[in-house]
Design an enzyme around this catalytic site. Structure first.
Site, short mmCIF file in Angstrom:
data_model
loop_
_atom_site.label_atom_id
_atom_site.label_comp_id
_atom_site.label_asym_id
_atom_site.label_seq_id
_atom_site.Cartn_x
_atom_site.Cartn_y
_atom_site.Cartn_z
N LYS A 31 -1.99 -3.07 5.42
CA LYS A 31 -1.58 -1.66 5.56
C LYS A 31 -0.68 -1.51 6.77
O LYS A 31 -0.93 -2.13 7.81
CB LYS A 31 -2.84 -0.80 5.67
CG LYS A 31 -2.61 0.68 5.92
CD LYS A 31 -3.96 1.41 5.96
CE LYS A 31 -3.81 2.85 6.42
NZ LYS A 31 -5.12 3.55 6.49
N ASP A 48 -10.80 0.71 5.77
CA ASP A 48 -9.48 0.53 6.38
C ASP A 48 -9.71 0.18 7.84
O ASP A 48 -10.10 1.04 8.65
CB ASP A 48 -8.66 1.82 6.26
CG ASP A 48 -8.24 2.12 4.83
OD1 ASP A 48 -9.04 1.88 3.90
OD2 ASP A 48 -7.11 2.64 4.64
N LYS A 54 -0.49 -1.39 1.36
CA LYS A 54 -0.65 0.06 1.50
C LYS A 54 0.32 0.56 2.55
O LYS A 54 0.31 0.10 3.70
CB LYS A 54 -2.08 0.42 1.89
CG LYS A 54 -2.29 1.92 2.11
CD LYS A 54 -3.74 2.26 2.41
CE LYS A 54 -3.90 3.72 2.78
NZ LYS A 54 -5.33 4.10 3.07
#
Length: 226
Positions: free
Chosen positions: A157, A95, A186
């Protein structure tokens, strides 16, 4: 994307612990909960990656680690070194925070080069681009999503959880509209209960990043038993 009405929310959740004061026992507890409740992944800081890897080895729970976190302002070469280190230590997902200053400066070519570099370093890993949408305008979110798709990233995300705002349904819907089925979305930041998690999945998120995963699953199980 799985139907959350037919699938336990555990399969959507990245069980996350990124507090700066997290202890070894906290990480051990996090991983034990993830295994017990079949969470999709565990997400930790790099310093706890070897510990989490040893605890999750042989289980179906994926191991995610954050890079360039939480500001995204480190040079691309530093993010690349982080990524290489974490992959060697067993991370399956990275991430990675985008450089917000570059977005605000419209340095799209630099951002594209960074995304391309990181994709080349991690051809097999699942890469999630953290946008920190609370700081971005609509057109900036759109361009980031387009670049993620162009360079073969797996997810966009919403948030680190450390900015001044977390995920919003409006932003998730926009991100999903731009990436379609090419890239997953996400939702992360401020998702703390069952109703909210379901709303984000309905808006297009296929993964939920939260430190409240246990609370969400307990609520789901309680609902199912009534």
């Amino acid at each position: 994307m799985p139907d959350s009405s037919q699938t336990s929310l555990a399969s959507f959740i990245d069980h996350t612990l990124l507090r700066p004061d997290a202890t070894v026992s906290d990480i051990e507890k996090l991983c034990a909960e993830a295994i017990k409740h079949n969470f999709k992944a565990v997400c930790v800081h790099g310093s706890y990656l070897p510990l989490a890897q040893s605890l999750l080895q042989g289980t179906p729970v994926l191991l995610a680690v954050v890079c360039g976190f939480p500001l995204g302002a480190t040079p691309a070469a530093v993010k690349a070194f982080e990524a290489e280190t974490y992959l060697k230590q067993g991370a399956a997902e990275l991430d990675i925070v985008v450089n917000l200053g570059w977005i605000k400066s419209a340095h799209w070519e630099k951002i594209g080069e960074e995304l391309l570099l990181l994709r080349a370093i991690a051809p097999e890993a699942s890469l999630k681009l953290i946008l920190e949408t609370a700081y971005l305008e609509r057109d900036e979110i759109i361009r980031c999503c387009e670049l993620a798709a162009e360079h073969g990233w797996n997810f966009v995300k919403t948030s680190t959880g450390f900015g001044h705002g977390g995920a919003t349904l409006k932003d998730v819907r926009l991100m999903k509209e731009i990436v379609g089925n090419q890239v997953q979305v996400k939702a992360s930041g401020g998702i703390r209960d069952l109703e909210t998690a379901r709303a984000f999945i309905a808006a297009g998120a296929s993964r939920i990043g939260t430190s409240s995963g246990l609370k969400i699953i307990m609520a789901e199980q309680s609902e199912a038993s009534n």
